[in-house]
Design a protein around this motif. Structure first.
Motif, short mmCIF file in Angstrom:
data_model
loop_
_atom_site.label_atom_id
_atom_site.label_comp_id
_atom_site.label_asym_id
_atom_site.label_seq_id
_atom_site.Cartn_x
_atom_site.Cartn_y
_atom_site.Cartn_z
N ILE A 255 0.82 -1.21 0.00
CA ILE A 255 0.00 0.00 0.00
C ILE A 255 0.87 1.27 0.00
O ILE A 255 0.42 2.34 -0.42
N ASP A 256 2.13 1.15 0.45
CA ASP A 256 3.02 2.31 0.44
C ASP A 256 3.28 2.82 -0.97
O ASP A 256 3.67 3.98 -1.16
N LEU A 257 3.11 1.95 -1.98
CA LEU A 257 3.35 2.34 -3.37
C LEU A 257 2.12 2.90 -4.07
O LEU A 257 2.26 3.58 -5.09
N ASP A 258 0.93 2.59 -3.58
CA ASP A 258 -0.30 2.89 -4.31
C ASP A 258 -0.41 4.35 -4.73
O ASP A 258 -0.08 5.26 -3.96
N GLY A 259 -0.87 4.53 -5.96
CA GLY A 259 -1.16 5.87 -6.44
C GLY A 259 -0.06 6.45 -7.30
O GLY A 259 0.75 5.74 -7.89
N ALA B 129 6.14 -3.99 -9.27
CA ALA B 129 6.95 -4.00 -8.05
C ALA B 129 6.34 -5.00 -7.09
O ALA B 129 5.12 -5.02 -6.89
N THR B 130 7.19 -5.83 -6.49
CA THR B 130 6.75 -6.90 -5.60
C THR B 130 7.60 -6.89 -4.34
O THR B 130 8.82 -6.73 -4.42
N PRO B 131 7.02 -7.04 -3.15
CA PRO B 131 7.83 -7.09 -1.94
C PRO B 131 8.87 -8.19 -2.01
O PRO B 131 8.60 -9.30 -2.49
N THR B 132 10.09 -7.89 -1.55
CA THR B 132 11.12 -8.91 -1.49
C THR B 132 10.82 -9.87 -0.35
O THR B 132 9.99 -9.59 0.53
N SER B 133 11.50 -11.01 -0.34
CA SER B 133 11.23 -12.02 0.68
C SER B 133 11.76 -11.63 2.05
O SER B 133 11.36 -12.20 3.06
N SER B 134 12.70 -10.67 2.09
CA SER B 134 13.21 -10.21 3.38
C SER B 134 13.61 -8.74 3.26
O SER B 134 14.06 -8.28 2.21
N GLY B 135 13.40 -7.99 4.31
CA GLY B 135 13.76 -6.58 4.29
C GLY B 135 12.69 -5.72 3.67
O GLY B 135 11.77 -6.18 2.98
N PHE C 22 12.06 -3.79 1.11
CA PHE C 22 12.37 -3.42 -0.27
C PHE C 22 11.36 -4.06 -1.22
O PHE C 22 10.71 -5.05 -0.88
N PHE C 23 11.29 -3.49 -2.42
CA PHE C 23 10.47 -4.04 -3.49
C PHE C 23 11.36 -4.44 -4.65
O PHE C 23 12.26 -3.69 -5.04
N ALA C 24 11.12 -5.63 -5.20
CA ALA C 24 11.79 -6.05 -6.43
C ALA C 24 11.03 -5.44 -7.61
O ALA C 24 9.81 -5.59 -7.72
N VAL C 25 11.76 -4.75 -8.49
CA VAL C 25 11.14 -4.00 -9.59
C VAL C 25 11.48 -4.65 -10.92
O VAL C 25 12.63 -5.04 -11.16
N VAL D 285 15.49 -2.60 -7.75
CA VAL D 285 14.96 -2.49 -6.40
C VAL D 285 14.31 -1.13 -6.20
O VAL D 285 14.66 -0.16 -6.88
N ALA D 286 13.36 -1.07 -5.28
CA ALA D 286 12.75 0.19 -4.87
C ALA D 286 12.60 0.19 -3.36
O ALA D 286 12.46 -0.87 -2.73
N ALA D 287 12.63 1.39 -2.78
CA ALA D 287 12.40 1.55 -1.35
C ALA D 287 11.61 2.83 -1.13
O ALA D 287 11.75 3.80 -1.88
N VAL D 288 10.77 2.81 -0.11
CA VAL D 288 10.00 3.99 0.29
C VAL D 288 10.40 4.35 1.71
O VAL D 288 10.39 3.49 2.61
N TYR D 289 10.77 5.62 1.93
CA TYR D 289 11.09 6.08 3.28
C TYR D 289 10.54 7.49 3.46
O TYR D 289 9.97 8.07 2.54
N LYS D 290 10.67 8.03 4.67
CA LYS D 290 10.06 9.31 4.99
C LYS D 290 11.13 10.34 5.37
O LYS D 290 11.57 10.38 6.52
N PRO D 291 11.57 11.18 4.42
CA PRO D 291 12.57 12.21 4.73
C PRO D 291 12.06 13.25 5.72
O PRO D 291 12.84 13.87 6.44
N THR D 292 10.74 13.46 5.75
CA THR D 292 10.10 14.30 6.78
C THR D 292 8.86 13.55 7.25
O THR D 292 8.37 12.64 6.57
#
Length: 272
Positions: A158-162, A208-214, A216-219, A241-248
């Motif tokens: 859901i972090d990727l949606d939109g 994009a699919t969640p990786t099996s550990s950690g 991250f998303f496999a792209v 690979v893809a990652a979502v994080y929050k800089p603020t």
């Protein structure tokens, strides 16, 4: 453009006293001080720092082999974004040795020499020798920690949606303000660019699919031909690979790196 021959790796020996010296053809040798064995090296997550005056971000992704990680890096230069990628073998005492590191510098693909030391879940240090320079550039990174990014939390689709609007960089070509859309699908997110870009169109198999550990998303990016388009990547498939994080606290950032088998590829950074 002729692909430069991959020059295989480097090996680095680190003493527990903290002195590093490059050595020849074997795994790192660690000095045992006082009979205490050095702790195994652990690296995983999103790290950031600077290489020279330029911002650097690194994604260190676990693999099925617990002794190895995939290492990706981006240096954001004024006129281009450099992409680094390869595999690290985790040693002990904060040391990791590299294998087949590649650098995509603008439109030039070359081998990359580097040394990783003082690695942990909190930070790592190292140096890169980036052609045509023969002088190593030293750097330090710091890991992004919760609540900015939790390296061990399973990736959540859901972090990727939109929609995400940001900078798509492919060599020296770029599409600033590009809209990328992630649409829900079973077990993955379908990735598309509604408006097209750089004469290219992503096929419906891009995802994009969640990786099996950690966290991250496999792209997977697949490019298809549309009438009237001229796309240098038609028929190609890039993976990464893809990652979502929050800089603020109120902002989410998406980092995407996807490459072909040689090491050429794209980066995409977007905030929302």
């Amino acid at each position: 453009m002729k692909t430069l021959k991959i020059v295989n790796n480097f090996f680095c020996c680190v003493a527990l006293a903290g002195l590093a010296a490059c050595g020849g053809g074997g795994a790192p040798t660690l000095v045992n001080s006082g009979g205490v064995s050095p702790e195994p090296t652990v690296m995983q997550g999103v790290y950031s720092g600077k290489i020279g005056n330029d911002d650097f971000v690194s994604l260190v992704v676990p693999t099925a082999d617990l002794a190895k990680v995939k290492w990706y890096g981006l240096t954001f230069r004024p006129l281009q974004t450099d992409i680094y990628a390869g595999e690290l073998t985790l040693g002990a005492g904060g040391v990791a040795t590299s294998s087949n590191l590649m650098a995509y510098l603008g439109n030039v693909l070359t081998s990359l020499n580097g040394v990783i030391t003082e690695a942990s879940l909190n930070a790592y240090s190292g140096s890169l020798t980036i052609p045509p320079s023969v002088t190593p550039v030293f750097f330090n990174t710091v890991a992004k920690k919760p609540p900015v990014f939790d390296a061990y939390q399973p990736a959540v689709l859901i972090d990727l949606d939109g929609d995400w609007r940001g900078d798509w960089i492919d060599g020296l070509d770029s599409s600033r303000g590009l809209l990328i859309r992630f649409s829900p699908s079973t077990g993955k997110r379908i990735l598309s660019s509604p408006s097209g870009f750089l004469g290219c169109t992503l096929s419906g198999e891009s995802s994009a699919t969640p990786t099996s550990s950690g966290n991250f998303f496999a792209v997977t990016l697949k490019f298809e031909h549309q009438s009237g388009q001229i796309c240098g990547r038609i028929g190609q498939t890039l993976s990464g690979v893809a990652a979502v994080y929050k800089p603020t606290p109120s902002t989410s950032r998406l980092e995407v790196i996807a490459l072909d088998s040689s090491g050429r590829g794209i980066s995409f950074r977007a905030d929302r």
